[in-house]
Scaffold this active site. Structure first.
Site, mmCIF file in Angstrom:
data_model
loop_
_atom_site.group_PDB
_atom_site.id
_atom_site.type_symbol
_atom_site.label_atom_id
_atom_site.label_comp_id
_atom_site.label_asym_id
_atom_site.label_seq_id
_atom_site.Cartn_x
_atom_site.Cartn_y
_atom_site.Cartn_z
ATOM 1 C CE LYS A 163 -4.382 -1.428 2.010
ATOM 2 N NZ LYS A 163 -5.334 -1.217 3.090
ATOM 3 C CG ASP A 199 -8.639 0.926 3.276
ATOM 4 O OD1 ASP A 199 -9.470 0.150 2.761
ATOM 5 O OD2 ASP A 199 -7.419 0.684 3.329
HETATM 6 P P1 NAP Z 1 -1.172 -3.512 10.610
HETATM 7 O O1 NAP Z 1 -0.661 -2.469 9.675
HETATM 8 O O2 NAP Z 1 -0.336 -4.713 10.913
HETATM 9 O O3 NAP Z 1 -1.510 -2.749 12.000
HETATM 10 C C1 NAP Z 1 -1.964 -3.403 13.163
HETATM 11 C C2 NAP Z 1 -1.298 -2.733 14.372
HETATM 12 O O4 NAP Z 1 -1.866 -3.270 15.573
HETATM 13 C C3 NAP Z 1 0.217 -2.998 14.438
HETATM 14 O O5 NAP Z 1 0.882 -1.806 14.784
HETATM 15 C C4 NAP Z 1 0.305 -4.029 15.568
HETATM 16 O O6 NAP Z 1 1.551 -4.023 16.215
HETATM 17 C C5 NAP Z 1 -0.793 -3.529 16.477
HETATM 18 N N1 NAP Z 1 -1.196 -4.487 17.500
HETATM 19 C C6 NAP Z 1 -1.111 -5.845 17.491
HETATM 20 N N2 NAP Z 1 -1.590 -6.348 18.641
HETATM 21 C C7 NAP Z 1 -2.002 -5.302 19.401
HETATM 22 C C8 NAP Z 1 -2.601 -5.178 20.698
HETATM 23 N N3 NAP Z 1 -2.878 -6.246 21.457
HETATM 24 N N4 NAP Z 1 -2.894 -3.952 21.154
HETATM 25 C C9 NAP Z 1 -2.615 -2.855 20.417
HETATM 26 N N5 NAP Z 1 -2.028 -2.899 19.197
HETATM 27 C C10 NAP Z 1 -1.743 -4.109 18.687
HETATM 28 O O7 NAP Z 1 -2.570 -4.070 10.111
HETATM 29 P P2 NAP Z 1 -3.713 -3.258 9.293
HETATM 30 O O8 NAP Z 1 -3.480 -3.356 7.848
HETATM 31 O O9 NAP Z 1 -3.854 -1.928 9.905
HETATM 32 O O10 NAP Z 1 -4.991 -4.186 9.610
HETATM 33 C C11 NAP Z 1 -5.512 -4.298 10.932
HETATM 34 C C12 NAP Z 1 -6.753 -5.197 10.920
HETATM 35 O O11 NAP Z 1 -7.790 -4.552 10.189
HETATM 36 C C13 NAP Z 1 -6.534 -6.555 10.242
HETATM 37 O O12 NAP Z 1 -7.255 -7.529 10.946
HETATM 38 C C14 NAP Z 1 -7.129 -6.361 8.868
HETATM 39 O O13 NAP Z 1 -7.584 -7.568 8.296
HETATM 40 C C15 NAP Z 1 -8.289 -5.424 9.179
HETATM 41 N N6 NAP Z 1 -8.707 -4.595 8.029
HETATM 42 C C16 NAP Z 1 -10.030 -4.637 7.673
HETATM 43 C C17 NAP Z 1 -10.486 -3.831 6.630
HETATM 44 C C18 NAP Z 1 -11.937 -3.868 6.239
HETATM 45 O O14 NAP Z 1 -12.268 -3.334 5.183
HETATM 46 N N7 NAP Z 1 -12.807 -4.421 7.041
HETATM 47 C C19 NAP Z 1 -9.578 -2.993 5.940
HETATM 48 C C20 NAP Z 1 -8.236 -2.967 6.347
HETATM 49 C C21 NAP Z 1 -7.816 -3.780 7.406
HETATM 50 P P3 NAP Z 1 2.638 -5.177 15.783
HETATM 51 O O15 NAP Z 1 2.912 -4.959 14.335
HETATM 52 O O16 NAP Z 1 3.784 -4.889 16.687
HETATM 53 O O17 NAP Z 1 1.964 -6.494 16.061
#
Ligand code: NAP
Length: 284
Positions: free
Chosen positions: A70, A106
């Site tokens: 992205k 998004d």
């Molecule tokens: P990402 O870039 O990996 O960001 C997730 C963040 O959460 C990371 O900084 C991670 O830290 C942190 N984290 C992990 N465990 C945690 C905890 N217990 N407490 C607080 N922070 C924590 O992922 P993303 O792309 O933002 O996606 C996040 C979620 O949203 C995923 O499940 C994805 O499938 C979902 N999503 C859904 C949609 C939709 O349209 N519905 C769209 C986009 C994303 P670490 O890297 O250190 O683990």
């Protein structure tokens, strides 16, 4: 039927096999009677530039971009929309006047789902966002520009958390919006969670049954909306607990459908039926 006129729309990611986008996008293309197919391609990061060149030379109608491309893809498009530039990531590719444009749907998808599925206008609200990664960037930018009163953000990765908050503060000063941006520590997380109007989970915690609890049971109440970006499972532990305490809950299926519908509109200049997209996601 696939024939010589069939147009292609792509999803570029690594990995991509988990994605539900091909299912609901192809269903919509069929229902709208459009001769196009949406295909997912697993592209290694070192091949992203070549893949983008390929889209241009093969005449793809457009596409989506997902993890981990992205941010990197911004280097290879001809132009980036203002919204994608502010968010710092692209999830949609489309053509305008012969140029490949990188956009981000998004944040808009999230707001549409919040308003339509949750019947909540974020203006003036206190919001807790869990996670400061890619999705959180898009969502917090949008919450800020929609005029929330307070944004509290928590992430276990302190650097990511600090850098997102710095970015948001810069944006707040540029757009001159009166919003409080607060970095949360684990210590005061539950206390703040019990006081906000809206809780948004932007972490992957909840995807697996063995995942830890994000918040204590005692924080939820019937005046809150709890939005989990995860859509599979459709009810995460977080949503189940919040629902038991009377909070209004929303999963990520609506956001996925809305962001996909906004992309569809960019590729094909027509609005798909979002309700149908949501139905497909809920059924699958
Ligand atoms: P990402 O870039 O990996 O960001 C997730 C963040 O959460 C990371 O900084 C991670 O830290 C942190 N984290 C992990 N465990 C945690 C905890 N217990 N407490 C607080 N922070 C924590 O992922 P993303 O792309 O933002 O996606 C996040 C979620 O949203 C995923 O499940 C994805 O499938 C979902 N999503 C859904 C949609 C939709 O349209 N519905 C769209 C986009 C994303 P670490 O890297 O250190 O683990």
């Amino acid at each position: 039927m696939v024939n010589a006129d069939t147009k292609l729309i792509c999803l570029l990611g690594h990995p991509v096999e988990h994605s539900k986008s091909p299912i609901f996008q192809n269903n919509s293309l069929e229902k709208e009677g459009i001769n196009a197919k949406y295909m997912a391609f697993d592209v290694n990061p070192e091949n992203l530039e070549e893949a983008i060149k390929g889209l241009k030379s093969l005449g793809f109608k457009g596409g989506n971009v997902t993890i981990p491309h992205k941010e990197e893809v911004m280097k290879y498009v001809d132009e980036v929309t203002q919204e994608a530039r502010i968010i710092g990531a692209v999830n949609t590719l489309y053509w305008k006047n012969g140029k490949l444009i990188g956009d981000n749907t998004d944040g808009r998808g999230f707001i549409l789902s919040l308003m339509e599925d949750g019947k909540i206008d974020p203006m003036g609200k206190k919001v807790l966002v869990l996670g400061a990664g890619g999705a959180s960037k898009a969502i917090t930018v949008k919450l800020l520009t929609e005029g929330v009163e307070d944004i509290y953000i928590y992430d276990i990765d302190q650097n990511r958390l600090n850098s997102l908050c710095e970015r948001l503060k810069e944006l707040r000063d540029v757009v001159n919006i009166d919003v409080n941006i607060n970095i949360l520590s684990e210590k005061n997380l539950n206390e703040i969670a019990s006081k906000v109007d809206l809780i948004v989970n932007c972490t992957p915690i909840g995807l697996n049954k063995s995942d830890p609890e994000l918040l204590d049971d005692s924080v939820f109440n019937e005046n809150q909306v709890v939005f989990d970006l995860i859509y599979n499972p459709s009810r995460t532990k977080l949503l189940k607990k919040a629902s038991k305490k009377g909070a209004h809950i929303i999963n990520g299926a609506g956001m996925l459908a809305y962001q996909g519908a906004l992309s569809f509109e960019k590729w094909l200049n027509r609005k798909p039926n979002v309700k149908n997209m949501k139905k497909i996601l809920e059924r699958d």
